[in-house]
Write an enzyme that holds these catalytic residues in place. Structure first.
Site, mmCIF file in Angstrom:
data_model
loop_
_atom_site.group_PDB
_atom_site.id
_atom_site.type_symbol
_atom_site.label_atom_id
_atom_site.label_comp_id
_atom_site.label_asym_id
_atom_site.label_seq_id
_atom_site.Cartn_x
_atom_site.Cartn_y
_atom_site.Cartn_z
ATOM 1 N N CYS A 26 21.076 -36.162 8.735
ATOM 2 C CA CYS A 26 21.447 -35.799 10.106
ATOM 3 C C CYS A 26 20.212 -35.237 10.827
ATOM 4 O O CYS A 26 19.539 -34.369 10.282
ATOM 5 C CB CYS A 26 22.554 -34.748 10.064
ATOM 6 S SG CYS A 26 22.908 -34.026 11.659
ATOM 7 N N SER A 31 37.379 16.801 16.900
ATOM 8 C CA SER A 31 36.919 15.733 17.792
ATOM 9 C C SER A 31 36.934 16.267 19.224
ATOM 10 O O SER A 31 37.182 17.456 19.440
ATOM 11 C CB SER A 31 37.777 14.489 17.620
ATOM 12 O OG SER A 31 39.085 14.776 18.028
ATOM 13 N N GLU A 76 24.875 17.382 26.914
ATOM 14 C CA GLU A 76 24.239 16.622 25.831
ATOM 15 C C GLU A 76 24.665 15.165 25.922
ATOM 16 O O GLU A 76 25.759 14.883 26.412
ATOM 17 C CB GLU A 76 24.698 17.148 24.459
ATOM 18 C CG GLU A 76 24.426 18.605 24.234
ATOM 19 C CD GLU A 76 25.026 19.101 22.916
ATOM 20 O OE1 GLU A 76 25.483 18.277 22.105
ATOM 21 O OE2 GLU A 76 25.028 20.328 22.721
ATOM 22 N N CYS A 122 28.164 -30.330 8.264
ATOM 23 C CA CYS A 122 27.872 -31.752 8.302
ATOM 24 C C CYS A 122 27.188 -32.056 6.974
ATOM 25 O O CYS A 122 26.157 -31.465 6.664
ATOM 26 C CB CYS A 122 26.929 -32.065 9.456
ATOM 27 S SG CYS A 122 26.125 -33.662 9.283
ATOM 28 N N LYS A 126 26.395 11.953 24.492
ATOM 29 C CA LYS A 126 27.386 11.695 23.445
ATOM 30 C C LYS A 126 26.855 10.533 22.617
ATOM 31 O O LYS A 126 26.744 9.397 23.101
ATOM 32 C CB LYS A 126 28.753 11.359 24.034
ATOM 33 C CG LYS A 126 29.795 11.122 22.949
ATOM 34 C CD LYS A 126 31.189 11.195 23.515
ATOM 35 C CE LYS A 126 32.320 10.992 22.526
ATOM 36 N NZ LYS A 126 32.067 10.482 21.223
ATOM 37 N N ASP A 139 26.593 7.664 19.932
ATOM 38 C CA ASP A 139 27.557 6.737 19.339
ATOM 39 C C ASP A 139 27.115 6.413 17.916
ATOM 40 O O ASP A 139 26.507 5.374 17.652
ATOM 41 C CB ASP A 139 27.623 5.468 20.195
ATOM 42 C CG ASP A 139 28.861 4.664 19.877
ATOM 43 O OD1 ASP A 139 29.763 5.196 19.204
ATOM 44 O OD2 ASP A 139 28.921 3.492 20.279
ATOM 45 N N CYS A 152 30.248 -34.748 13.005
ATOM 46 C CA CYS A 152 29.074 -33.989 13.431
ATOM 47 C C CYS A 152 28.658 -34.446 14.828
ATOM 48 O O CYS A 152 28.493 -35.646 15.062
ATOM 49 C CB CYS A 152 27.939 -34.217 12.434
ATOM 50 S SG CYS A 152 26.371 -33.555 12.996
ATOM 51 N N GLU A 181 0.844 -1.194 0.000
ATOM 52 C CA GLU A 181 0.000 0.000 0.000
ATOM 53 C C GLU A 181 0.886 1.254 0.000
ATOM 54 O O GLU A 181 0.649 2.217 -0.729
ATOM 55 C CB GLU A 181 -0.885 -0.036 1.257
ATOM 56 C CG GLU A 181 -1.656 1.230 1.568
ATOM 57 C CD GLU A 181 -2.791 1.470 0.594
ATOM 58 O OE1 GLU A 181 -3.175 0.512 -0.089
ATOM 59 O OE2 GLU A 181 -3.247 2.626 0.501
ATOM 60 N N TYR A 183 23.626 18.772 16.467
ATOM 61 C CA TYR A 183 24.141 19.422 17.673
ATOM 62 C C TYR A 183 24.993 20.652 17.418
ATOM 63 O O TYR A 183 25.458 21.268 18.365
ATOM 64 C CB TYR A 183 24.891 18.440 18.577
ATOM 65 C CG TYR A 183 25.930 17.569 17.903
ATOM 66 C CD1 TYR A 183 27.072 18.109 17.326
ATOM 67 C CD2 TYR A 183 25.761 16.181 17.873
ATOM 68 C CE1 TYR A 183 28.011 17.297 16.716
ATOM 69 C CE2 TYR A 183 26.700 15.358 17.263
ATOM 70 C CZ TYR A 183 27.817 15.930 16.681
ATOM 71 O OH TYR A 183 28.743 15.126 16.077
ATOM 72 N N LYS A 216 33.063 10.160 29.386
ATOM 73 C CA LYS A 216 32.663 8.838 28.892
ATOM 74 C C LYS A 216 31.963 8.001 29.955
ATOM 75 O O LYS A 216 32.294 8.061 31.138
ATOM 76 C CB LYS A 216 33.916 8.077 28.430
ATOM 77 C CG LYS A 216 34.687 8.785 27.338
ATOM 78 C CD LYS A 216 34.061 8.593 25.995
ATOM 79 C CE LYS A 216 34.383 7.217 25.493
ATOM 80 N NZ LYS A 216 34.307 7.108 24.047
ATOM 81 N N CYS A 271 25.101 -36.446 14.408
ATOM 82 C CA CYS A 271 24.939 -37.723 13.702
ATOM 83 C C CYS A 271 26.248 -38.485 13.510
ATOM 84 O O CYS A 271 26.239 -39.642 13.094
ATOM 85 C CB CYS A 271 24.280 -37.496 12.345
ATOM 86 S SG CYS A 271 25.402 -36.719 11.162
HETATM 87 S S1 IVH Z 1 30.295 18.269 19.331
HETATM 88 C C1 IVH Z 1 33.699 20.618 18.255
HETATM 89 N N1 IVH Z 1 28.348 16.920 20.450
HETATM 90 O O1 IVH Z 1 31.837 12.622 19.090
HETATM 91 C C2 IVH Z 1 32.867 19.658 18.964
HETATM 92 N N2 IVH Z 1 29.985 15.733 19.207
HETATM 93 O O2 IVH Z 1 34.535 12.198 19.946
HETATM 94 C C3 IVH Z 1 32.791 18.328 18.337
HETATM 95 N N3 IVH Z 1 29.596 13.323 19.091
HETATM 96 O O3 IVH Z 1 33.320 13.998 16.223
HETATM 97 C C4 IVH Z 1 31.478 17.817 18.112
HETATM 98 N N4 IVH Z 1 27.760 13.314 20.284
HETATM 99 O O4 IVH Z 1 31.009 12.854 15.953
HETATM 100 C C5 IVH Z 1 29.466 16.863 19.702
HETATM 101 N N5 IVH Z 1 26.565 15.845 21.471
HETATM 102 C C6 IVH Z 1 27.673 15.793 20.729
HETATM 103 C C7 IVH Z 1 28.180 14.575 20.223
HETATM 104 C C8 IVH Z 1 29.335 14.588 19.462
HETATM 105 C C9 IVH Z 1 28.616 12.575 19.602
HETATM 106 C C10 IVH Z 1 30.707 12.771 18.284
HETATM 107 C C11 IVH Z 1 31.129 13.637 17.114
HETATM 108 C C12 IVH Z 1 32.569 13.954 17.392
HETATM 109 C C13 IVH Z 1 32.965 12.840 18.298
HETATM 110 C C14 IVH Z 1 34.153 13.243 19.143
#
Ligand code: IVH
Length: 677
Positions: A440, A88, A120, A435, A122, A124, A417, A41, A235, A323, A420
């Site tokens: 079997c 990062s 915020e 097997c 983090k 993954d 196996c 659908e 973000y 973390k 069997c």
């Molecule tokens: S801010 C300049 N905010 O984590 C600040 N990053 O380990 C960098 N990530 O490359 C980004 N959640 O891909 C920001 N709430 C969040 C995030 C976040 C996940 C990732 C992002 C970054 C990596 C660094």
């Protein structure tokens, strides 16, 4: 109103209606996991909208749901160098490191008073950047090395909550806006995907991040639904920040106003202690979040202060990732068991001393195959690190070699196996040890279940518990024996009342009237699934012709290549298999003869298609073969009788002709979807 004006008006109204219905269906399917309309659908709605858009291109809305199903990227991904690199984050592993971060920030600012942070989750997932030009999505890239990313725009368009146009402001969003965030795969979808992979014999993804990044970078997976399961959480605004926005919390507000999804858990923290409290609370909540979160991120809330604190080459000094502890535990391998599946595949499974990982008790972990065992060198008695990376399927990450008992010996899948006793085989180039004994009991049980499954002979009520008993008591020695069972025999089984025995007997009786394609599926010939079975049935019409077909004759059937031909030929050259087919017939299994020739059934049954332009994922010959296999036919010119024109790269005049005649135009992605539907 002239007739055409009137038609145009009606089309416009209908298009809006369709867009709304499709958006709703997408939301229910992807977001709320409770689809309300069947796929067919959904496809009809989408197709109707596409048709109208071909006819009235100027009525196509900038945010029409059809824009999400664009063509896949043609070749490898191009790379793009961005103006503002994606940085990062530095990590804090404990509270002490959080306090040190806060002190450094305040020292740079020369501020004895507390600094406020935006807190915020983090996420993954896979970091991406989306660039909008004059309010419309222009290009989307992966993080790559920060400066240079891959252009994955075509795939990102499938992500349901990425706005194709920025909303909110009446004046539009002139110029360039660049938004950053994370593409994540919700845990429900991640688990489903991994279950499917395991069933198919593929190694499951280690975590949702890998699965999300893999999906984004798929070149050939044009499965709309898999990409559609991804989600984007924004973000940051890297370019085009409105002057009125002064804090990170306001950045998030602006992103929401533009139509982005922002993690609902984001919150302002007035000082470092509030930030730590935020972290503790989110950690306690971790297992209830719909997506994988591996920590919290804190950003100095005021943007002017961020600028003052400054950046290092790889990471800003104004932000930190705090973390979560990893979802890993140590335990011991009590034994390595071996399971035998339907195809005879032997799977080593580590039996573990039960341990709680991230709130869930783990007592076993699949080791998949001998290569995997060798790679990780897992032995009985070993101490291992197990992890649940947002996954219900636990994994062994590594062996703690220092704790290995002196007597531990490398594990080898058995030469015989375990069910069997037949000698096992591992073909060259294959990861799987099998097997080979078709009789079997382990294989037999699985074969009988397959035989009775919905797409094969569809015998309702013939489930695992009953099949186990039937095989263990010797009542079923080969799948066809099912048709020799009667209600009396069945009622002797455990947990089987008179009524259920009668029902099952009736279901078995009903399954005798079937189709050739179902019989072919039920036989469990390698490489013969529902699609191939349909086309073999359509081409050969009846079983004797197929049983006696040479490899060449098999390959002459549309859609049958050497692999399938070899498998079918090998299957029917085995006298046990031929006897099984005869026995089915003698036990009353019947199917109507089909007219030979083109498949009468299949997703494209009776449809005429015309190809124009270059295809990306297959050759033209492949496409023709697959269309014919799906019951369709390929014509060389467009006429009123054409059902679809498939437009690839640089389509020719056939496309124009199709538009003049009002023939439906589809792209390659949709062709694949039709073929696989
Ligand atoms: S801010 C300049 N905010 O984590 C600040 N990053 O380990 C960098 N990530 O490359 C980004 N959640 O891909 C920001 N709430 C969040 C995030 C976040 C996940 C990732 C992002 C970054 C990596 C660094």
């Amino acid at each position: 109103m002239s007739e055409s004006r009137d038609a145009r008006h009606r089309a416009g109204v209908r298009m809006a209606e369709l867009a709304k219905a499709i958006d709703r269906a997408n939301r229910l399917y992807y977001q709320e996991d409770r689809p309300e309309i069947p796929d067919a659908e959904y496809d009809r709605l989408l197709r109707e909208l596409q048709d109208l858009e071909v006819r009235y291109p100027d009525l196509r809305a900038a945010d029409s749901p059809t824009r999400r199903v664009g063509a896949p990227p043609a070749a490898g991904f191009g790379t793009l160098t961005r103006r503002v690199p994606m940085l990062s984050l530095e990590n804090a592993m404990d509270e002490r490191e959080m306090y040190a971060f806060d002190e450094r920030v305040r020292r740079i600012l020369g501020s004895p008073s507390p600094v406020a942070y935006a807190g915020e989750p983090k996420l993954d997932g896979a970091g991406v950047e989306l660039v909008y030009v004059d309010g419309a999505l222009d290009v989307g890239t992966t993080r790559g090395d920060g400066r240079t990313g891959e252009d994955v725009t075509a795939n990102l368009r499938h992500v349901w909550n990425i706005p194709l146009v920025l909303g909110g402001d009446e004046t539009g969003c002139p110029g360039r806006v660049s938004v950053r965030g994370e593409v994540v795969l919700p845990l429900v979808a991640f688990r489903r995907l991994n279950e499917m992979r395991v069933v198919r014999g593929d190694e499951p993804f280690a975590n949702p991040r890998n699965a999300a990044a893999g999906a984004l970078r798929q070149l050939h997976d044009i499965d709309r639904r898999r990409l559609g399961a991804l989600e984007f959480r924004a973000y940051a605004i890297a370019e085009g920040l409105p002057a009125s926005v002064r804090t990170q919390m306001e950045v998030l507000g602006q992103l929401i106003a533009w139509g982005f999804t922002v993690s609902p858990e984001c919150a302002a923290c007035h000082d470092v202690d509030a930030a730590i409290a935020y972290h503790t609370k989110l950690l306690a909540h971790r297992d209830r979040l719909p997506i994988e979160v591996d920590g919290t991120v804190f950003k100095v809330d005021r943007l002017d202060l961020q600028a003052e604190v400054g950046e290092l080459p790889r990471s800003p000094r104004w932000a930190i990732a705090f973390k979560f502890p990893p979802q890993q535990e140590r335990t011991q391998v009590e034994a390595i068991d071996v399971q035998v599946g339907r195809t005879g595949a032997l799977t080593p499974v580590a039996r573990l001393r039960p341990v709680t990982v991230g709130g869930v008790t783990v007592s076993s972990a699949s080791l998949h195959n001998q290569d995997e065992v060798d790679r990780k060198d897992v032995r009985e008695g070993d101490t291992v690190v197990v992890q649940r990376a947002g996954d219900v399927i636990p994994q062994i990450v590594e062996v703690v070699k220092a704790d290995r008992p002196a007597h531990a010996r490398p594990f080898q899948l058995p030469r015989h196996c375990p069910v069997c006793g037949a000698a096992t085989v591992r073909l060259e180039g294959e990861a799987v040890t099998r097997c080979p004994n078709l009789d079997c009991p382990a294989q037999l049980k699985n074969n009988v279940l397959h035989f009775a499954s919905r797409e094969a002979l569809d015998i309702d009520g013939l489930g695992e518990k009953i099949v186990d008993q039937l095989v263990d008591r010797g009542l079923v020695k080969r799948p066809s024996d099912v048709f020799a069972l009667d209600a009396r025999t069945l009622s002797d089984l455990e947990r089987m009342g008179e009524k259920s025995a009668a029902n099952l007997a009736e279901a078995i009786g009903g399954a005798r009237e079937t189709s050739l394609a179902r019989v072919l599926i039920a036989l469990g010939i390698r490489h013969v699934g529902a699609g191939v079975a349909q086309l073999l049935a359509g081409h050969f019409g009846d079983l004797p012709a197929l049983v006696d077909a040479t490899r060449e004759e098999l390959e002459a059937a549309p859609g049958v290549g050497p692999t399938i031909a070899e498998s079918v030929e090998r299957f029917f050259s085995d006298r046990h298999n031929r006897a099984e087919v005869e026995r089915l017939q003698s036990l009353g299994v019947r199917w109507p003869k089909q007219a030979r020739g083109r498949a009468r059934t299949g997703p494209l049954a009776g449809k005429a298609l015309v190809l124009t332009g270059g295809l990306a994922a297959m050759t033209r010959e492949d496409a023709k073969e697959r269309i014919v296999a799906a019951g369709g036919r390929v014509a060389s010119s467009v006429s009123k009788k054409t059902d679809f024109v498939v437009a690839g790269e640089d389509p020719g005049s056939k496309l124009q002709r199709a538009q003049e005649l009002g023939v439906r135009v589809i792209d390659e992605a949709e062709l694949v979807r039709l073929l696989e539907s």
